[in-house]
Scaffold this motif. Structure first.
Motif, PDB file in Angstrom:
ATOM      1  N   VAL A 229       7.398 -49.481 -14.208  1.00 26.23           N
ATOM      2  CA  VAL A 229       7.869 -50.584 -15.060  1.00 26.23           C
ATOM      3  C   VAL A 229       6.767 -50.975 -16.041  1.00 26.23           C
ATOM      4  O   VAL A 229       7.006 -51.126 -17.244  1.00 26.23           O
ATOM      5  CB  VAL A 229       8.285 -51.813 -14.217  1.00 26.23           C
ATOM      6  N   HIS A 230       5.555 -51.110 -15.523  1.00 25.42           N
ATOM      7  CA  HIS A 230       4.433 -51.464 -16.399  1.00 25.42           C
ATOM      8  C   HIS A 230       4.255 -50.411 -17.502  1.00 25.42           C
ATOM      9  O   HIS A 230       3.985 -50.746 -18.656  1.00 25.42           O
ATOM     10  CB  HIS A 230       3.143 -51.603 -15.590  1.00 25.42           C
ATOM     11  N   LEU A 233       6.903 -50.904 -20.096  1.00 27.79           N
ATOM     12  CA  LEU A 233       6.692 -52.131 -20.872  1.00 27.79           C
ATOM     13  C   LEU A 233       5.550 -51.975 -21.873  1.00 27.79           C
ATOM     14  O   LEU A 233       5.664 -52.358 -23.030  1.00 27.79           O
ATOM     15  CB  LEU A 233       6.389 -53.306 -19.937  1.00 27.79           C
ATOM     16  N   ALA A 239       7.416 -54.429 -29.417  1.00 25.56           N
ATOM     17  CA  ALA A 239       7.871 -55.490 -28.510  1.00 25.56           C
ATOM     18  C   ALA A 239       7.357 -56.867 -28.944  1.00 25.56           C
ATOM     19  O   ALA A 239       7.981 -57.883 -28.655  1.00 25.56           O
ATOM     20  CB  ALA A 239       7.441 -55.186 -27.072  1.00 25.56           C
ATOM     21  N   ARG A 240       6.236 -56.889 -29.660  1.00 29.72           N
ATOM     22  CA  ARG A 240       5.712 -58.190 -30.100  1.00 29.72           C
ATOM     23  C   ARG A 240       6.604 -58.841 -31.160  1.00 29.72           C
ATOM     24  O   ARG A 240       6.454 -60.005 -31.495  1.00 29.72           O
ATOM     25  CB  ARG A 240       4.291 -58.027 -30.645  1.00 29.72           C
ATOM     26  N   PHE A 242       9.927 -58.920 -30.788  1.00 30.28           N
ATOM     27  CA  PHE A 242      11.205 -59.250 -30.153  1.00 30.28           C
ATOM     28  C   PHE A 242      11.342 -60.762 -29.947  1.00 30.28           C
ATOM     29  O   PHE A 242      10.374 -61.436 -29.612  1.00 30.28           O
ATOM     30  CB  PHE A 242      11.325 -58.578 -28.786  1.00 30.28           C
ATOM     31  N   SER A 244      13.367 -63.862 -27.693  1.00 26.21           N
ATOM     32  CA  SER A 244      13.463 -63.993 -26.238  1.00 26.21           C
ATOM     33  C   SER A 244      14.623 -63.179 -25.665  1.00 26.21           C
ATOM     34  O   SER A 244      14.501 -62.595 -24.583  1.00 26.21           O
ATOM     35  CB  SER A 244      13.590 -65.462 -25.849  1.00 26.21           C
ATOM     36  N   LEU A 247      13.515 -59.570 -25.577  1.00 26.76           N
ATOM     37  CA  LEU A 247      12.508 -59.366 -24.537  1.00 26.76           C
ATOM     38  C   LEU A 247      13.168 -59.271 -23.161  1.00 26.76           C
ATOM     39  O   LEU A 247      12.802 -58.434 -22.338  1.00 26.76           O
ATOM     40  CB  LEU A 247      11.500 -60.517 -24.552  1.00 26.76           C
ATOM     41  N   ALA A 248      14.142 -60.122 -22.939  1.00 31.38           N
ATOM     42  CA  ALA A 248      14.836 -60.094 -21.640  1.00 31.38           C
ATOM     43  C   ALA A 248      15.606 -58.789 -21.463  1.00 31.38           C
ATOM     44  O   ALA A 248      15.586 -58.174 -20.388  1.00 31.38           O
ATOM     45  CB  ALA A 248      15.773 -61.298 -21.533  1.00 31.38           C
ATOM     46  N   HIS A 250      14.914 -55.985 -22.882  1.00 31.66           N
ATOM     47  CA  HIS A 250      13.935 -54.903 -22.756  1.00 31.66           C
ATOM     48  C   HIS A 250      13.375 -54.849 -21.343  1.00 31.66           C
ATOM     49  O   HIS A 250      13.180 -53.758 -20.783  1.00 31.66           O
ATOM     50  CB  HIS A 250      12.812 -55.122 -23.779  1.00 31.66           C
ATOM     51  N   LEU A 251      13.132 -56.006 -20.742  1.00 32.28           N
ATOM     52  CA  LEU A 251      12.654 -56.036 -19.360  1.00 32.28           C
ATOM     53  C   LEU A 251      13.693 -55.416 -18.430  1.00 32.28           C
ATOM     54  O   LEU A 251      13.362 -54.613 -17.544  1.00 32.28           O
ATOM     55  CB  LEU A 251      12.359 -57.484 -18.942  1.00 32.28           C
ATOM     56  N   GLU A 252      14.936 -55.764 -18.662  1.00 28.66           N
ATOM     57  CA  GLU A 252      16.016 -55.215 -17.832  1.00 28.66           C
ATOM     58  C   GLU A 252      16.084 -53.693 -17.988  1.00 28.66           C
ATOM     59  O   GLU A 252      16.181 -52.954 -17.002  1.00 28.66           O
ATOM     60  CB  GLU A 252      17.352 -55.857 -18.245  1.00 28.66           C
ATOM     61  N   THR A 255      13.065 -51.973 -16.164  1.00 31.74           N
ATOM     62  CA  THR A 255      13.147 -51.914 -14.701  1.00 31.74           C
ATOM     63  C   THR A 255      14.203 -50.900 -14.255  1.00 31.74           C
ATOM     64  O   THR A 255      13.990 -50.143 -13.306  1.00 31.74           O
ATOM     65  CB  THR A 255      13.454 -53.296 -14.094  1.00 31.74           C
ATOM     66  N   ARG A 256      15.326 -50.857 -14.961  1.00 33.81           N
ATOM     67  CA  ARG A 256      16.360 -49.885 -14.585  1.00 33.81           C
ATOM     68  C   ARG A 256      15.876 -48.456 -14.838  1.00 33.81           C
ATOM     69  O   ARG A 256      16.109 -47.551 -14.042  1.00 33.81           O
ATOM     70  CB  ARG A 256      17.650 -50.144 -15.379  1.00 33.81           C
TER      71      ARG A 256
ATOM     72  N   SER B  15      12.793 -65.077 -17.924  1.00 35.22           N
ATOM     73  CA  SER B  15      13.712 -64.006 -17.534  1.00 35.22           C
ATOM     74  C   SER B  15      13.037 -63.209 -16.432  1.00 35.22           C
ATOM     75  O   SER B  15      11.806 -63.166 -16.359  1.00 35.22           O
ATOM     76  CB  SER B  15      13.992 -63.070 -18.707  1.00 35.22           C
ATOM     77  N   SER B  17      13.501 -59.639 -13.561  1.00 31.54           N
ATOM     78  CA  SER B  17      14.246 -58.485 -13.086  1.00 31.54           C
ATOM     79  C   SER B  17      13.618 -58.053 -11.768  1.00 31.54           C
ATOM     80  O   SER B  17      12.394 -57.988 -11.653  1.00 31.54           O
ATOM     81  CB  SER B  17      14.177 -57.366 -14.122  1.00 31.54           C
ATOM     82  N   PHE B  24       9.696 -58.749 -11.633  1.00 36.18           N
ATOM     83  CA  PHE B  24       8.982 -58.852 -12.901  1.00 36.18           C
ATOM     84  C   PHE B  24       9.485 -60.078 -13.631  1.00 36.18           C
ATOM     85  O   PHE B  24      10.691 -60.214 -13.868  1.00 36.18           O
ATOM     86  CB  PHE B  24       9.192 -57.592 -13.744  1.00 36.18           C
ATOM     87  N   LEU B  26       9.203 -62.742 -16.929  1.00 31.60           N
ATOM     88  CA  LEU B  26       8.833 -62.760 -18.345  1.00 31.60           C
ATOM     89  C   LEU B  26       8.934 -64.188 -18.858  1.00 31.60           C
ATOM     90  O   LEU B  26       9.993 -64.816 -18.749  1.00 31.60           O
ATOM     91  CB  LEU B  26       9.789 -61.845 -19.128  1.00 31.60           C
ATOM     92  N   THR B  28       9.349 -65.929 -22.002  1.00 36.74           N
ATOM     93  CA  THR B  28       9.708 -65.535 -23.368  1.00 36.74           C
ATOM     94  C   THR B  28       9.052 -66.436 -24.414  1.00 36.74           C
ATOM     95  O   THR B  28       9.125 -66.145 -25.599  1.00 36.74           O
ATOM     96  CB  THR B  28      11.245 -65.554 -23.566  1.00 36.74           C
ATOM     97  N   ASN B  31       5.603 -64.472 -24.310  1.00 31.80           N
ATOM     98  CA  ASN B  31       5.776 -63.013 -24.293  1.00 31.80           C
ATOM     99  C   ASN B  31       4.886 -62.344 -23.250  1.00 31.80           C
ATOM    100  O   ASN B  31       4.477 -61.198 -23.426  1.00 31.80           O
ATOM    101  CB  ASN B  31       5.496 -62.389 -25.656  1.00 31.80           C
ATOM    102  N   TYR B  33       4.248 -60.941 -19.337  1.00 31.90           N
ATOM    103  CA  TYR B  33       4.933 -60.470 -18.141  1.00 31.90           C
ATOM    104  C   TYR B  33       4.064 -60.764 -16.921  1.00 31.90           C
ATOM    105  O   TYR B  33       2.840 -60.730 -16.995  1.00 31.90           O
ATOM    106  CB  TYR B  33       5.157 -58.958 -18.208  1.00 31.90           C
TER     107      TYR B  33
END
Lengths: 286, 93
Positions: A229-230, A233, A239-240, A242, A244, A247-248, A250-252, A255-256, B15, B17, B24, B26, B28, B31, B33
């Protein structure tokens, strides 16, 4: 307007992009007139991010604004660019002259990267190569040897270069795909790595490159899911910029993707014969 | 003062996950993590499901072989850290 299909997404540009093949959309959206562009630029944009980035050979502040119809990017010293999310147009506001090389670099760089992200396509700082039908993505900061490794692998029979520098990826039906049709600005049109590949390819695994000492052998170490995941990311481009919501999402996605794909730390010493040793390791893994 | 009886809230700008035994988070706004492993991730899951800090403590006591004092100390330290990074809010009565 010039219509293209970067990373499998329909966009229209007000300038030709020689690195991409043009296409004729089935239902062509009406081109924006000058007045509609003015309306777009006169909406009250809301600042959502401000960050410094390396753009056009210099570190510049990039401000991103949300508007009713899309996004705008103010690039320090370069003007304001827009993404119209209604009709997929990408361009520059209040343009007086022809597009400069710098405009082009911004439009095909941060602007396109952000436009794709709004559609769930994430751009990685990565190179990629394909062994038979298995795509391997190499992640890592500049100077880690991504281009050198992918370029070397592509010189060998049964290997093919997929991307070098920026690689869009997406998820569909629970699978992660790479989308090789993306303008790699350091390549000429007739040398674009992805141009002869399908629109999308399944991704086999990701390797994050780590420096190895010159006396070390190349080695692959499995990354934990959390480590993967890291890696996803920290190696995502833009990503800077994005907001909110992005960003959410992208996190999802990260992780998937980390759950589904094998990820490795590739210890990669910078010496010439390490390339051949690395190729052998990767082929065995495929 | 933060205690197990303090009430917590996860703010809207956070947020998260969960993947395997890790979570993890976040922020927002910044920004940034953050990752939580095992027990921390489990506590986060419980808080997100609406458990109070006291309920979370009791649940983790039942799930892990750890002394109550040690668990309380670890939980409060984690929550302080989360609060400093604006990942939870301590609701003032």
């Amino acid at each position: 307007m010039f219509h293209y299909h970067p990373a499998g997404q329909d966009y229209q540009f007000s300038f030709p992009v020689s690195e991409l093949d043009p296409f004729e959309p089935a239902n062509r959206a009406p081109s924006l007139t000058r007045s509609s562009l003015d309306v777009f630029s006169n909406r009250e944009p809301v600042l959502v991010s401000s960050s410094k980035g390396w753009v056009g050979g210099a570190e510049r502040v990039v401000e991103v604004y949300d508007t009713d119809r899309g996004k705008q990017l103010q690039v320090q010293g370069c003007g304001r660019f827009f993404i119209n999310e209604d009709d997929g147009e990408i361009g520059k506001l209040n343009r007086q002259l022809e597009f400069t090389d710098l405009d082009r670099e911004i439009l095909l760089g941060p602007v396109l990267v952000l436009a794709l992200a709004t559609r769930g396509v994430w751009c990685l700082h990565a190179s990629a190569a394909m062994f038979r039908d298995k795509v391997i993505v190499f992640l890592g900061e500049s100077g880690r040897g991504k281009s050198t490794l992918a370029g070397y692998l592509a010189q060998n029979t049964e290997w093919q270069l997929v991307a070098d520098d920026i690689l869009p990826v997406s998820m569909g039906r629970g699978e992660v795909f790479v989308l090789p049709h993306f303008p790699q600005l350091k390549y000429a049109k007739d040398a674009q790595p992805g141009s002869r590949l399908p629109d999308q390819l399944s991704l086999k695994m990701v390797c994050e490159l780590n420096h190895g000492g010159s006396d070390q052998m190349p080695a692959l170490h499995s990354l934990s899911v959390a480590g993967a995941v890291h890696a996803w990311l920290r190696n995502t481009a833009g990503a800077r910029m994005f907001n909110s919501q992005l960003l959410a999402k992208h996190l999802e996605f990260s992780t998937r993707a980390a759950e589904q794909l094998s990820a490795f730390k590739l210890v990669y010493p910078h010496r010439e014969n390490a390339l051949e040793e690395t190729r052998s390791i990767l082929e065995k893994l495929c | 003062m933060l205690t197990l009886n303090s009430r917590l809230r996860i703010p809207a700008h956070v947020s998260f996950s969960v993947v395997g035994e890790d979570a993890f988070l976040l922020n927002t706004r910044t920004n940034k993590y953050f990752s939580l492993a095992k027990v921390g991730a489990r506590l986060w899951e419980l808080l997100n499901a609406g458990s109070s800090l006291q309920d979370g403590f009791l649940q983790l006591s039942a799930e892990y072989d750890v002394s109550p004092a040690r668990l309380e100390n670890d939980i409060l330290e984690l929550v302080r850290n989360l609060a400093e990074n604006e990942l939870v809010e301590i609701v003032q009565d």
